[in-house]
Enzyme design. Structure first.
Site, mmCIF file in Angstrom:
data_model
loop_
_atom_site.group_PDB
_atom_site.id
_atom_site.type_symbol
_atom_site.label_atom_id
_atom_site.label_comp_id
_atom_site.label_asym_id
_atom_site.label_seq_id
_atom_site.Cartn_x
_atom_site.Cartn_y
_atom_site.Cartn_z
ATOM 1 C CG ASP A 191 -2.206 1.010 1.143
ATOM 2 O OD1 ASP A 191 -3.244 0.572 0.545
ATOM 3 O OD2 ASP A 191 -1.921 2.054 1.725
ATOM 4 C CE1 TYR A 330 -5.335 6.647 -0.940
ATOM 5 C CE2 TYR A 330 -4.970 6.962 1.492
ATOM 6 C CZ TYR A 330 -5.219 5.985 0.465
ATOM 7 O OH TYR A 330 -5.345 4.714 1.048
ATOM 8 C CG HIS A 382 -4.471 -4.261 1.231
ATOM 9 N ND1 HIS A 382 -4.071 -3.735 -0.062
ATOM 10 C CD2 HIS A 382 -4.656 -3.063 2.006
ATOM 11 C CE1 HIS A 382 -3.668 -2.465 0.155
ATOM 12 N NE2 HIS A 382 -3.732 -2.146 1.466
#
Length: 413
Positions: A191, A330, A382
């Protein structure tokens, strides 16, 4: 050429590494439980599947356990059992776990979490990595383990100015490893941890000899363009490539909403700092495979994660009030997440089938020309280190064994 921060270049910082402890107050824990139990619930979804998001049954099951039975003190004890520190780098206090192996020739590794993860993700792998002989491995595969909290996450400080993107974090991590006295080390991430780790590889700080990722950036340009068009897959895809295409096609069409909101308007998510159940729902809706696993856990099934695992992580976000500060990464990053970055240093890749996409070997070899390890695991998603710690630990050992062997050969010659 990207510069590398050194202790000399970061202003008035002393380079001090300070011990760190944390204890949640009784008042904060009581307030959390009160808020969970006072949740105002929405109407039930109008469909019988997950197409409208986190289902009411799942989040209510989570809230019932969180508000009535969950005990943060168990997580507190786990945190208290590992050495934690804080050090100022580039004007920001960085929190990290640092556990040294008793093995003299252990290989230092810095492991970076992502979102909606935290240091909680990696707690299960610390002991097997630092003490492999007691966990089915060889003493020759031991690691010294460093696990930092990303800026704005967990116990690291929250940036008050812009600029803390993956490139800057990567430079800070190199300073951290140097400050800890490691002149030769490897890095790992998935990630955002992958984004930071790949940037470290591109910056080539002194001492970094290789990286590992469980969420590689391998997407070929033609595949990326076809996915962006929303059309049919290109002809001639292998079975592995078609599986990855299907996963990505679903994610682009149904799974990107959270990332788009955080990349565009992170401050709008202020309600996440006011409602713990709202925060939990937002964090659960990261990727469909992880969400389905979590839903099964709260429905009573046994999986790689437990109810406490999941709520330890959400509770950490709540107690540190990092829902919005973590979302800003982000907004800060301008990197194309799945596009190859031309990483040239030795790279190892472990592919877990329920990741956002399971990177095919064909794409991976093109993306990483210095690929030293590639393996497809039978289970996991994940949050690989959290969900499948044994597989993950075995992959760390196998991935970096060639670099250890090169080092031994170099000392002999």
């Amino acid at each position: 050429m990207t510069s590398v921060l050194t202790d000399v270049e970061i202003g008035n910082e002393t380079g001090d590494v300070r011990p760190f402890t944390y204890k949640a107050s009784d008042a904060d824990l009581a307030d959390l439980r009160r808020r969970v139990n006072a949740t105002k619930w929405p109407d039930r979804e109008t469909v019988r599947d997950t197409s409208q998001g986190v289902q009411l049954d799942t989040i209510q099951q989570l809230a019932r356990y969180w508000g009535r039975e969950y005990d943060w003190s168990k997580c507190q004890a786990k945190l208290d059992a590992v050495p934690q520190f804080v050090t100022e780098i580039d004007g920001l206090d960085i929190h990290f776990i640092h556990v040294r192996s008793k093995q003299e020739n252990a290989l230092p590794i810095i492991i970076t979490h992502g979102w909606p993860g935290s240091i909680i993700e990696q707690m299960k792998i610390i002991e097997p990595l630092t003490n492999p002989g007691a966990h089915g491995g060889s003493a020759l595969d031991a690691f010294h383990v460093v696990i930092p909290s990303l800026p704005g996450h967990g116990f690291s400080a929250k940036p008050t100015t812009t600029g803390w993107d993956p490139q800057r974090i990567a430079r800070a991590w190199a300073v951290l490893m140097n400050r800890l006295g490691y002149s030769r080390f490897v890095a790992q991430g998935g990630d955002w941890g992958n984004a930071v780790t790949e940037q470290m590889a591109l910056q080539s700080p002194p001492g970094l000899i290789g990286i590992h990722t469980n969420m590689p950036a391998t997407l070929p340009d033609d595949i990326a363009q076809a996915l962006a068009s929303g059309g049919a897959p290109p002809s001639g895809l292998t079975t592995e490539e078609k599986y990855a295409w299907d996963q990505l096609d679903y994610f682009y069409k149904h799974g990107l909403g959270y990332a788009q909101e955080m990349a565009g308007r992170p401050q709008t998510l202020c309600a996440l700092a006011d409602s713990p159940v709202g925060l939990a729902a937002w964090m659960l809706d990261h990727d469909i495979a992880s969400y389905r696993l979590i839903a099964r856990v709260f429905a009573g099934e046994r999986e790689g994660l437990t109810r406490d695992d999941i709520l330890d992580n959400v509770t950490l976000y709540w107690l540190t009030n990092t829902a919005v500060s973590s979302a800003r990464l982000y907004w800060e990053s301008k990197l194309p997440f799945f596009a190859p970055k031309n990483v040239r240093i030795p790279t190892a890749v472990s592919v877990f089938p329920d990741e956002i996409y399971a990177a095919p070997e064909s794409w991976t070899r093109r993306a990483y020309p210095n690929l030293i390890h590639y393996n497809r695991l039978p289970k996991g998603g994940h949050f690989a280190a959290w969900e499948q710690p044994q597989y993950f630990t075995e992959e760390m050992r196998a991935s970096f064994r060639p670099l250890r062997e090169q080092s031994v050969q170099g000392r002999k010659s």
